[in-house]
Design an enzyme around this catalytic site. Sequence first.
Site: not given
Length: 187
Positions: A23-24, A45-47, A135-136, A138
């Site tokens: 997890d970033i 997502g990650v955002d 890659t999620g 988008y």
Amino acid sequence: MKRIIEGMERSVTGKVIELVLGDITREEVDAVVNAANSTLLGGGGVDGAIHRAGGPEILEECRAIRAAQGECPPGGAVITGGGKLPARYVIHAVGPVWRGGDLGEADILASCYRNALRIAADRGLRSVAFASIGTGAYGYPVGKAASVAIATVASFLAADPAAPLRVRFVLFDPVTYATYAGALGAL
Ligand code: AR6
């Protein structure tokens, strides 16, 4: 938190590209690179994870950047502080929406990585962690994205003496990790 897979690394002219599964938002690096969108106002997502973990200061800074320079086009990147994250900074990079591959998606994705690394190099940052941009939501196919990401980072590290010493890809699921491992192995 102990990582399930500790990772794989390769050296490029004395600098390191490494892969970890994780997890970033937990990364203790100078900067993490977010997969943002052109509005810079957050998303899923990650955002979403970065804004949730980092707190409202990150969004405030994003709003200020937007007010000063407008939206961030696909391929572009901007930097804010890291808020409550362990990372000092967040570099927000905007990937391409995948539309089949004939609309410049690879160039836009490569430009995301180059622009994020340019910002990091200009600030003298030594360690940078990237999510798998595009890659999620988008829809960029992971195999193609991994090749672009690894090749672009490797050329930047080889070409720019000010580039970060360590670039880590923080992959969120085992399939993405394995795909990036294939691309890094093929370098
Ligand atoms: N740490 C590391 N990687 C993560 C994490 C995490 N905490 N959470 C998700 N990922 P995405 P995109 C992975 O959709 O395709 C947003 O709404 C995820 O599994 O986050 O560039 C933005 O606001 C995938 O492998 O980014 C934009 O509107 C990777 O991060 C849009 O999504 C990227 O998936 C951007 O879409």
